[in-house]
Design an enzyme around this catalytic site. Structure first.
Site, short mmCIF file in Angstrom:
data_model
loop_
_atom_site.label_atom_id
_atom_site.label_comp_id
_atom_site.label_asym_id
_atom_site.label_seq_id
_atom_site.Cartn_x
_atom_site.Cartn_y
_atom_site.Cartn_z
N PRO A 22 0.81 -1.23 0.00
CA PRO A 22 0.00 0.00 0.00
C PRO A 22 0.84 1.28 0.00
O PRO A 22 0.56 2.21 -0.76
CB PRO A 22 -0.83 -0.13 1.28
N ASP A 23 1.88 1.32 0.82
CA ASP A 23 2.73 2.51 0.84
C ASP A 23 3.33 2.80 -0.53
O ASP A 23 3.25 3.91 -1.05
CB ASP A 23 3.89 2.30 1.83
N LYS A 24 3.94 1.77 -1.12
CA LYS A 24 4.71 2.01 -2.35
C LYS A 24 3.81 2.19 -3.56
O LYS A 24 4.14 2.94 -4.48
CB LYS A 24 5.72 0.87 -2.53
#
Lengths: 400, 400
Positions: free
Chosen positions: A167-169
């Site tokens: 999700p972050d990347k």
């Protein structure tokens, strides 16, 4: 030749991963990204492997940027960043909802200073709703967006996390594209705007194309989990693991020859692509048994001769030495005066006219204070006084 | 208001996922994307759930585009696409190396027709090297890039695939950003260029920031696998699964209160963030035991009261009904005359001035032949003849 975003200045107030990796892409593409950090520094500076005071993860999220370390709770510090905003094209922040306004750098104030700025807000869940007040952890987004469901163990029914922060990347990539699109639009219309992005929204959109799409037609909905039955495409060899895939008839025939099991091509369970899909579990069981008889190098050579897509499962330390990775020049090693030799992956997209490139490793905290203040018109004495008054801060490399 | 890429025309010769999802993002952002398909159509039209002849996966990779179905092996068909190229801003293709040249649409020819075009080549492995000749499957990239290594089972040592096509979709996002950056650069310099992108390169770069970064410093390399020991953050409740994370001291204290186990805050194994990291496995074992005592709704309410980030693990059918997903309006339902109600996730990035939006569901094969040919100056009789001569093709919706 400069990168495609040469001439663009980005004020980067983000920390952790989703914001920093987005602005790193812009920096590798030629934007002047000024990372503005509080005196304590981005918390990622303390995360993971640390070498002479520099975190490998921080470095890998903040390449090609400059660092200004300033106390925004001081009037002089805030004035300094507002001055920077006047000459900025983009401001990116990923604080929790309303925090940027409390800091005195909300959109209204910034837009008055620079009417056509692209103002970017990255959040975990959006501005309102049941989760909006929560601190954002990648694991919470994985649970909510369906990614853990996708990873459910077929036998036990237990969902699992993916052990990299997808999700972050993924939010980083989505944000970098959106910022670039807003810059393109500004070039044509002369207008800036506010771009908002939530990790949850990003992940629902990212997973959808095949993983959630059985929910597309309300008149013929299906359970997305059904599509994922059966073992995955990893096979144990005599000395390791490989993947191999035979989708077309020609690939299946090639695979049978590679196994020395030509008679399998006559087996009605596997004669057509449809039959092979239907009898997936039986087929993979056979593949497991056959592949287990060979050492990795030997079965890969046999599969390659028969034009069957296959590859070894590489550990990350093996990835960087793989002949294709070397051929593509994906991994660059540069000698840094403070850090010694540093490995990083080059930007993936290659531009013939405006090449993106790693321009520098990540900056030490406050490394560019003086240069940036000079550009703003502060003289040497003023810069020294700001450091003395602890408005700006600076960290030195530690001894090796 | 039109999207940020309004006025841009993209010739999309890609099939499968990596190319189509990239151009879909551009289409949702206002670009006029013409999907050019061979008479057989993109193979994804046959994949997964199919409703009245439309595949849910194809639809979810090809929204907001127009379809031209043309036989490029005919002289007239090739001439038609070359004519289109004269008025195009971007051409994207993901054939195997050298195929586009053999089709008569290589960069040299296209650039002569439109000198400032952004020509985009998406590949699996790049143009040369040991794997470049292979057909590209997502599973092969997962094996080579380290993603399967990341998913290695701690107990058995067996690597695992991620069961969503992360390499394909991450390449889409990276490509969409690179194309947009090239369009931005063209706006400033007047020059087009060739943008090349390999899935393998994309994935090595994508995984690096935390998952491979222990390999950053050659003088103090560490094994990336070490960072991933211990159970993941999914916990079984009395009636389901949740995730919960206590990183700060306050969150840990809150979690202990939510469990009714205040005495744990005094336990020296968990007193500081460093101690909690060191004793991760013991701590997660306790969390497992405590969380298992409560029904999902009750423990989530208790954790929320104590300001501990937590969420249920949702199945994909639950995701679309989740209150935060509903609050954010992530899922849109539109009534399609042929398909009935259709669910899709809206574009994740929200623009205040140039909103991106789903402009239409994916086109039926050849649905826009006539309109596109008219724009090119063909008259009604010529268009009818091209269909009769089977230079252009068209598929109708099937009965429901």
């Amino acid at each position: 030749m400069p990168g495609p975003l040469d001439g663009i200045r980005v004020l980067d107030l983000t920390t952790m991963v989703s914001g920093p990796v987005a602005t790193m892409m812009l920096a590798d593409q030629g934007a002047d990204v000024i990372k503005i950090e509080a005196p304590a520094g981005d918390i990622m500076r303390q995360y993971g492997v640390v070498h002479r005071g520099m975190s490998a993860t921080f470095l890998s999220c903040n390449r090609s940027k400059r660092s200004l370390c300033v106390d925004l709770k001081t009037a002089e510090g805030l004035a300094m960043v507002r001055k920077l905003a006047k000459a900025a094209d983009v401001l990116v922040q990923n604080f929790r909802p309303d925090a940027i306004e409390r800091m005195g750098l909300g959109e209204d104030i910034v837009r008055e200073l620079k009417p056509d700025i692209v103002f970017v807000s990255i959040s975990g869940f959006g501005e309102s709703g049941p989760y909006a007040h929560q601190r954002v952890y990648d694991s919470v987004i994985q649970a909510l967006c369906g990614l853990c469901d996708i990873q459910t163990d077929n036998e036990t029914g237990r969902p699992h996390m993916v052990r990299t922060i997808v999700p972050d990347k993924t939010t980083s990539l989505t944000a970098a594209q959106a910022i670039t699109a807003a810059l393109f639009a500004r070039e044509r219309t002369g207008k800036g705007q506010h771009v908002r992005l939530a990790m949850l929204d990003t992940m629902v959109a990212y997973l959808w194309p095949e993983a959630s799409s059985p929910l597309t037609f309300l008149d013929s909905e299906q359970d997305p989990a059904q599509e994922q039955a059966g073992p995955d495409l990893i096979f144990r060899t005599a000395d390791g693991y490989i993947t191999a895939a035979a989708v077309t008839d020609a690939e299946w025939a090639g695979m049978c020859r590679a196994f020395g099991r030509e008679e399998l091509t006559l087996d009605p369970r596997f004669k057509t692509a449809a039959a092979r899909g239907h009898n997936r579990t039986e087929r993979r069981t056979i593949m497991n048994r056959e592949i287990a008889r060979w050492p990795t190098a030997e079965i890969l050579a046999r599969l390659d001769r028969e034009v069957v897509p296959a590859a070894p499962v590489l550990k990350r330390a093996e990835v960087i030495a793989d002949p294709q990775v070397v051929e593509n020049g994906i991994i660059e090693v540069r000698e840094d005066p403070d850090l010694g030799p540093v490995r990083q992956p080059r930007p993936a997209a290659r531009f013939t006219e405006t090449p993106a490139e790693i321009r520098s490793v990540a900056p030490w905290l406050g490394a560019d204070n003086a240069a940036i203040l000079e550009e703003l018109g502060y003289d040497e004495a003023a810069i020294a006084r700001l450091a003395e008054d602890r408005v700006v801060h600076r960290q030195e490399p530690q001894d090796g």
